[in-house]
Scaffold this active site. Sequence first.
Site, PDB file in Angstrom:
ATOM      1  N   ASN A  15       5.728  -8.330   9.972  1.00 39.87           N
ATOM      2  CA  ASN A  15       4.452  -7.722  10.380  1.00 39.87           C
ATOM      3  C   ASN A  15       3.296  -8.702  10.193  1.00 39.87           C
ATOM      4  OD1 ASN A  15       4.537  -4.763  11.325  1.00 39.87           O
ATOM      5  ND2 ASN A  15       6.038  -4.848   9.665  1.00 39.87           N
ATOM      6  N   ARG A  66      -0.687  -0.823 -14.186  1.00 38.71           N
ATOM      7  CA  ARG A  66      -0.919  -0.906 -12.741  1.00 38.71           C
ATOM      8  C   ARG A  66      -2.379  -1.271 -12.456  1.00 38.71           C
ATOM      9  NH1 ARG A  66       2.129   1.232  -8.877  1.00 38.71           N
ATOM     10  NH2 ARG A  66       3.252   2.468 -10.406  1.00 38.71           N
ATOM     11  N   ARG A  92       4.526  -1.193  -3.692  1.00 35.29           N
ATOM     12  CA  ARG A  92       4.016  -0.605  -4.946  1.00 35.29           C
ATOM     13  C   ARG A  92       2.875   0.339  -4.626  1.00 35.29           C
ATOM     14  NH1 ARG A  92       1.849  -2.987  -9.801  1.00 35.29           N
ATOM     15  NH2 ARG A  92       3.239  -1.643 -10.972  1.00 35.29           N
ATOM     16  N   ASN A 108      -1.934   1.047   6.275  1.00 37.77           N
ATOM     17  CA  ASN A 108      -0.527   0.834   5.927  1.00 37.77           C
ATOM     18  C   ASN A 108       0.334   1.101   7.145  1.00 37.77           C
ATOM     19  OD1 ASN A 108       1.831   0.483   4.250  1.00 37.77           O
ATOM     20  ND2 ASN A 108       2.061   2.719   4.172  1.00 37.77           N
ATOM     21  N   HIS A 110       4.185   2.408   8.134  1.00 42.37           N
ATOM     22  CA  HIS A 110       5.350   3.060   7.539  1.00 42.37           C
ATOM     23  C   HIS A 110       6.428   3.259   8.610  1.00 42.37           C
ATOM     24  CE1 HIS A 110       7.683   5.412   4.783  1.00 42.37           C
ATOM     25  NE2 HIS A 110       7.856   6.309   5.733  1.00 42.37           N
ATOM     26  N   ASP A 146       1.999   7.050   1.313  1.00 38.39           N
ATOM     27  CA  ASP A 146       2.251   7.310   2.740  1.00 38.39           C
ATOM     28  C   ASP A 146       1.595   8.606   3.202  1.00 38.39           C
ATOM     29  OD1 ASP A 146       3.815   4.987   2.771  1.00 38.39           O
ATOM     30  OD2 ASP A 146       5.633   6.079   2.243  1.00 38.39           O
ATOM     31  N   GLU A 175       6.546  -1.620  15.479  1.00 34.96           N
ATOM     32  CA  GLU A 175       5.557  -1.897  14.418  1.00 34.96           C
ATOM     33  C   GLU A 175       4.710  -3.105  14.787  1.00 34.96           C
ATOM     34  OE1 GLU A 175       7.829  -0.335  10.390  1.00 34.96           O
ATOM     35  OE2 GLU A 175       7.603  -2.469  10.694  1.00 34.96           O
TER      36      GLU A 175
HETATM   37  C1  GRF Z   1       8.145  -2.539   7.588  1.00 40.13           C
HETATM   38  O1  GRF Z   1       9.232  -1.884   8.157  1.00 40.13           O
HETATM   39  C2  GRF Z   1       7.073  -1.570   7.206  1.00 40.13           C
HETATM   40  O2  GRF Z   1       7.069  -0.414   7.987  1.00 40.13           O
HETATM   41  C3  GRF Z   1       7.429  -1.213   5.783  1.00 40.13           C
HETATM   42  O3  GRF Z   1       7.940  -2.397   5.241  1.00 40.13           O
HETATM   43  C4  GRF Z   1       8.516  -3.193   6.272  1.00 40.13           C
HETATM   44  C5  GRF Z   1       7.964  -4.580   6.159  1.00 40.13           C
HETATM   45  O4  GRF Z   1       8.626  -5.464   7.001  1.00 40.13           O
HETATM   46  N1  GRF Z   1       6.275  -0.694   5.096  1.00 40.13           N
HETATM   47  P1  GRF Z   1       8.149  -6.967   7.150  1.00 40.13           P
HETATM   48  O5  GRF Z   1       8.190  -7.602   5.784  1.00 40.13           O
HETATM   49  O6  GRF Z   1       6.784  -6.956   7.742  1.00 40.13           O
HETATM   50  O7  GRF Z   1       9.161  -7.588   8.073  1.00 40.13           O
END
Ligand code: GRF
Length: 231
Positions: A15, A66, A92, A108, A110, A146, A175
Site C-alpha cells: 500500500n 502504549r 497496533r 486506515n 482494512h 476498525d 486496496e
Molecule cells: C493490507 O491488506 C491492509 O488492508 C491491512 O494490512 C495489509 C497491509 O498490506 N491493514 P501491505 O503491507 O500494504 O502490503
Amino acid sequence: MTMQLAVLASGIGTNLAAILKAIASGRLEARVKLVLSNKIDAPVQNVARQNGIPVWVRDHRAYESREAFDAAMLEAIRAAGVDAIALAGYMRMLSPMFVKAYEGRILNIHPAILPSFPGVNGYANAVDYGVRITGCTVHFVDEQVDHGPVIIQAAVPIGPNDTAESVMARIHALEHRIYPQALQWLARKRLSVEGRRVRLSAAKFPVTGVASAQTGPLGPWIVCPPLEEGF
Ligand code: GRF
C-alpha cells in the site's frame, strides 16, 4: 497544496508503494515525509528507503506503555511537519491521545467490508465464514479498532474455488486503487463527517452514479463512491 503525509506500517508495504506511485504520477497531491513502524524487520522499510523516505522504526516492547510509544511516534511525526497520517498495515491499536492529536486526519485501510470482519485477519475470516462478497474499506480512524466513519469501500465476490490467498490478491489490487483515491479526497479537503456518514464534496469532474462496477483481469468488482479518473 501538497498534503504532508506520515505512513504507519508493519508489513510488506504494497500500500505504501501504491501511495508513492500515485504521488509520482501526480494523481495524489501529497508527499510522504516519514514512514513509521513498530516492527524492526518489517519489509515496508525497504520500500521507504528505496524511495528516499526517512524511516522511524522502534520496537514498541522497549517502551513502558502504549502511550509512551505513541508519544514518541507523535514527536517524530510533528517534527517532520506532517498534516495527515495513513495507516497501511499498522497492526497496533493507537492510544486515544494519538488519535486526538490528528483527529479527522488519520485514515486506515482494512481488508474487509466493515463493520464485518474487523481485526487482524479480515480476508481469512470472511472466507472461513462463507460470505459471498467481501472487499476492503478506507475509513477515518477513531479510538476503536476498525471503527471510524467509512470513506470508500470496494467489493469482490468469493467463488467456490477461492482460498484466503486468492481473495487476498484481489482485495490487495483494489486496496491499491481506493487508498490513494481516499487520500486524494483528504488532500483536497473534500471529506466531511456528519455523525457516522462521510460526505464527499463535488468533484472537479462530475461523478456519474453512486458506484461503479467493472470487471478486469482479477474478476468483477464494485466500488462506492466511484473512483475518479486515473485511480
Ligand atoms: C493490507 O491488506 C491492509 O488492508 C491491512 O494490512 C495489509 C497491509 O498490506 N491493514 P501491505 O503491507 O500494504 O502490503
